[in-house]
Design a protein around this motif. Sequence first.
Motif, PDB file in Angstrom:
ATOM      1  N   LEU A   1       3.076  -8.511  -0.836  1.00  0.00           N
ATOM      2  CA  LEU A   1       3.470  -8.875   0.525  1.00  0.00           C
ATOM      3  C   LEU A   1       4.590  -7.971   1.027  1.00  0.00           C
ATOM      4  N   GLY A   2       4.509  -6.706   0.642  1.00  0.00           N
ATOM      5  CA  GLY A   2       5.504  -5.723   1.061  1.00  0.00           C
ATOM      6  C   GLY A   2       4.909  -4.333   1.071  1.00  0.00           C
ATOM      7  N   MET A   3       5.732  -3.352   0.726  1.00  0.00           N
ATOM      8  CA  MET A   3       5.313  -1.950   0.801  1.00  0.00           C
ATOM      9  C   MET A   3       4.056  -1.644  -0.013  1.00  0.00           C
ATOM     10  N   PRO A   4       3.971  -2.036  -1.309  1.00  0.00           N
ATOM     11  CA  PRO A   4       2.734  -1.733  -2.048  1.00  0.00           C
ATOM     12  C   PRO A   4       1.496  -2.411  -1.450  1.00  0.00           C
ATOM     13  N   GLY A   5       1.658  -3.659  -1.023  1.00  0.00           N
ATOM     14  CA  GLY A   5       0.535  -4.364  -0.407  1.00  0.00           C
ATOM     15  C   GLY A   5       0.076  -3.694   0.871  1.00  0.00           C
ATOM     16  N   ASN A   6       1.031  -3.262   1.692  1.00  0.00           N
ATOM     17  CA  ASN A   6       0.668  -2.558   2.924  1.00  0.00           C
ATOM     18  C   ASN A   6       0.080  -1.182   2.635  1.00  0.00           C
ATOM     19  N   THR A   7       0.574  -0.521   1.591  1.00  0.00           N
ATOM     20  CA  THR A   7      -0.003   0.766   1.208  1.00  0.00           C
ATOM     21  C   THR A   7      -1.477   0.603   0.873  1.00  0.00           C
ATOM     22  N   ALA A   8      -1.789  -0.439   0.104  1.00  0.00           N
ATOM     23  CA  ALA A   8      -3.183  -0.704  -0.237  1.00  0.00           C
ATOM     24  C   ALA A   8      -3.985  -1.109   0.995  1.00  0.00           C
ATOM     25  N   TYR A   9      -3.440  -2.004   1.805  1.00  0.00           N
ATOM     26  CA  TYR A   9      -4.169  -2.518   2.968  1.00  0.00           C
ATOM     27  C   TYR A   9      -4.499  -1.413   3.961  1.00  0.00           C
ATOM     28  N   PHE A  10      -3.486  -0.663   4.395  1.00  0.00           N
ATOM     29  CA  PHE A  10      -3.732   0.382   5.381  1.00  0.00           C
ATOM     30  C   PHE A  10      -4.452   1.584   4.757  1.00  0.00           C
ATOM     31  N   GLY A  11      -4.153   1.863   3.483  1.00  0.00           N
ATOM     32  CA  GLY A  11      -4.847   2.960   2.816  1.00  0.00           C
ATOM     33  C   GLY A  11      -6.336   2.732   2.725  1.00  0.00           C
ATOM     34  N   VAL A  12      -6.735   1.484   2.478  1.00  0.00           N
ATOM     35  CA  VAL A  12      -8.163   1.161   2.402  1.00  0.00           C
ATOM     36  C   VAL A  12      -8.774   1.039   3.788  1.00  0.00           C
ATOM     37  N   THR A  13      -8.169   0.225   4.644  1.00  0.00           N
ATOM     38  CA  THR A  13      -8.810  -0.103   5.921  1.00  0.00           C
ATOM     39  C   THR A  13      -8.711   0.998   6.960  1.00  0.00           C
ATOM     40  N   GLU A  14      -7.637   1.817   6.910  1.00  0.00           N
ATOM     41  CA  GLU A  14      -7.444   2.848   7.931  1.00  0.00           C
ATOM     42  C   GLU A  14      -7.816   4.242   7.447  1.00  0.00           C
ATOM     43  N   VAL A  15      -7.615   4.533   6.167  1.00  0.00           N
ATOM     44  CA  VAL A  15      -7.844   5.885   5.662  1.00  0.00           C
ATOM     45  C   VAL A  15      -9.184   5.978   4.925  1.00  0.00           C
ATOM     46  N   LEU A  16      -9.357   5.175   3.879  1.00  0.00           N
ATOM     47  CA  LEU A  16     -10.577   5.258   3.081  1.00  0.00           C
ATOM     48  C   LEU A  16     -11.795   4.727   3.825  1.00  0.00           C
ATOM     49  N   GLN A  17     -11.628   3.592   4.484  1.00  0.00           N
ATOM     50  CA  GLN A  17     -12.681   2.963   5.299  1.00  0.00           C
ATOM     51  C   GLN A  17     -14.024   2.843   4.570  1.00  0.00           C
ATOM     52  N   PRO A  18     -14.041   2.192   3.400  1.00  0.00           N
ATOM     53  CA  PRO A  18     -15.318   2.000   2.701  1.00  0.00           C
ATOM     54  C   PRO A  18     -16.204   1.009   3.440  1.00  0.00           C
ATOM     55  N   LYS A  19     -17.507   1.143   3.220  1.00  0.00           N
ATOM     56  CA  LYS A  19     -18.464   0.223   3.813  1.00  0.00           C
ATOM     57  C   LYS A  19     -19.011  -0.710   2.735  1.00  0.00           C
ATOM     58  N   LYS A  20     -19.521  -1.846   3.157  1.00  0.00           N
ATOM     59  CA  LYS A  20     -20.169  -2.761   2.239  1.00  0.00           C
ATOM     60  C   LYS A  20     -21.264  -2.023   1.478  1.00  0.00           C
ATOM     61  N   GLY A  21     -21.273  -2.171   0.170  1.00  0.00           N
ATOM     62  CA  GLY A  21     -22.267  -1.511  -0.664  1.00  0.00           C
ATOM     63  C   GLY A  21     -21.815  -0.188  -1.243  1.00  0.00           C
ATOM     64  N   ASP A  22     -20.681   0.355  -0.773  1.00  0.00           N
ATOM     65  CA  ASP A  22     -20.172   1.609  -1.314  1.00  0.00           C
ATOM     66  C   ASP A  22     -19.685   1.426  -2.752  1.00  0.00           C
ATOM     67  N   THR A  23     -19.749   2.499  -3.520  1.00  0.00           N
ATOM     68  CA  THR A  23     -19.144   2.528  -4.847  1.00  0.00           C
ATOM     69  C   THR A  23     -17.782   3.202  -4.725  1.00  0.00           C
ATOM     70  N   VAL A  24     -16.734   2.463  -5.115  1.00  0.00           N
ATOM     71  CA  VAL A  24     -15.357   2.924  -4.949  1.00  0.00           C
ATOM     72  C   VAL A  24     -14.696   3.026  -6.313  1.00  0.00           C
ATOM     73  N   VAL A  25     -13.979   4.124  -6.533  1.00  0.00           N
ATOM     74  CA  VAL A  25     -13.190   4.289  -7.751  1.00  0.00           C
ATOM     75  C   VAL A  25     -11.712   4.223  -7.377  1.00  0.00           C
ATOM     76  N   ILE A  26     -10.936   3.481  -8.184  1.00  0.00           N
ATOM     77  CA  ILE A  26      -9.488   3.365  -8.004  1.00  0.00           C
ATOM     78  C   ILE A  26      -8.825   3.904  -9.266  1.00  0.00           C
ATOM     79  N   SER A  27      -8.020   4.945  -9.160  1.00  0.00           N
ATOM     80  CA  SER A  27      -7.223   5.384 -10.312  1.00  0.00           C
ATOM     81  C   SER A  27      -5.859   4.707 -10.251  1.00  0.00           C
ATOM     82  N   GLY A  28      -5.202   4.610 -11.413  1.00  0.00           N
ATOM     83  CA  GLY A  28      -3.972   3.819 -11.451  1.00  0.00           C
ATOM     84  C   GLY A  28      -4.261   2.387 -11.022  1.00  0.00           C
ATOM     85  N   ALA A  29      -5.428   1.887 -11.451  1.00  0.00           N
ATOM     86  CA  ALA A  29      -5.956   0.639 -10.884  1.00  0.00           C
ATOM     87  C   ALA A  29      -5.148  -0.589 -11.244  1.00  0.00           C
ATOM     88  N   ALA A  30      -4.389  -0.545 -12.326  1.00  0.00           N
ATOM     89  CA  ALA A  30      -3.596  -1.712 -12.716  1.00  0.00           C
ATOM     90  C   ALA A  30      -2.177  -1.652 -12.179  1.00  0.00           C
TER      91      ALA A  30
END
Length: 334
Positions: free
Chosen positions: A129-158
């Motif tokens: 609920l802060g900087m890391p959460g917003n980094t993930a939220y905007f990074g996915v929804t505004e930059v990466l913009q995956p679609k339903k059914g896409d295969t996505v890889v996350i490094s540093g996933a944990a």
Amino acid sequence: MVKAKVFIFEHYFDGYPKETDLRLVEEELPPIKEGEFLAEAVFLSVDPYMRAYSVRLPLGIPFIGAQVARIIESKNVDFPVGRYVLGNFDWRSHTICDGKALKGHMFTQDPYILPDFGDLPVSLALGILGMPGNTAYFGVTEVLQPKKGDTVVISGAAGAVGNIAGQICKIIGCTVIGIAGSEEKGRWLVDELGFDYFINYKTQNLEEALKKVAPQGIDCYFDNVGGDVSFTIMNQMNRFGKIAVCGAISGYNEQNPKILPLQYTMVFNELKLQGFHVHRWLNRWMDGILQNLEWIKEGKLKYHETVTDGFENMFKAFLGQMKGETVGKPVVKA
């Protein structure tokens, strides 16, 4: 007089940070003036960006970082006593602030009173609920913009950002593959967070493992690490694949990080690669926080914190997350 404990940036890091690179001191704070408030640190953040940004810092100043602090004295009506505030107050136990970003600070975001998290811990303001959460939220929804059914890889996933980015991709309807460096992290990603697959880059052949779990190729890549891991992933991406570059932690402690030849695969597969910094969305900061909060309440987002007790142990927590010893968001309880 209130005495503040402060970690001073004493020496530039050479490779992994050393405890002697920082010096813990005490300083007496003056009485607060009209328009100011005094805040006492409750939880402090340690993040990979601190290592990356350290090369830009002058020596002799408090080391950078955000914290959740409780206001213990105030002459500012917008920051009443007893409330919790999120601020870039650095590695210090007590801070005097006038409600604006600290003068001369590299981060220009003003401190803000935390919204109501309900029964959730206030420490989440440093994570999901802060900087890391917003980094993930905007990074996915505004930059990466995956679609339903896409295969996505996350490094540093944990890590603090990666685990949230992967969960948001699952909410969208993607197949999510997490890359991390221990079986414990892998079980958490798959069993608790709902990732579809986990690859341990330390014990598995990453190229072969990716071909097995993503035989049709990779559509999107959320990159937190750079280096050989990212090179291997990008070489298995589908045509018109998209890459959001959030960080490159694999090279933060190297004097001459490896630069890999990506142009061929980018041209051949017409890939789109974009780096980003979360402060681009300061004008929408609460949008990300409130959306992630809603998803937590709906059970769609889960979180985990690695908590270190004691302000004096800031360096221990910092080094631990640099060496991959933490799961989820590392925070220090002052």
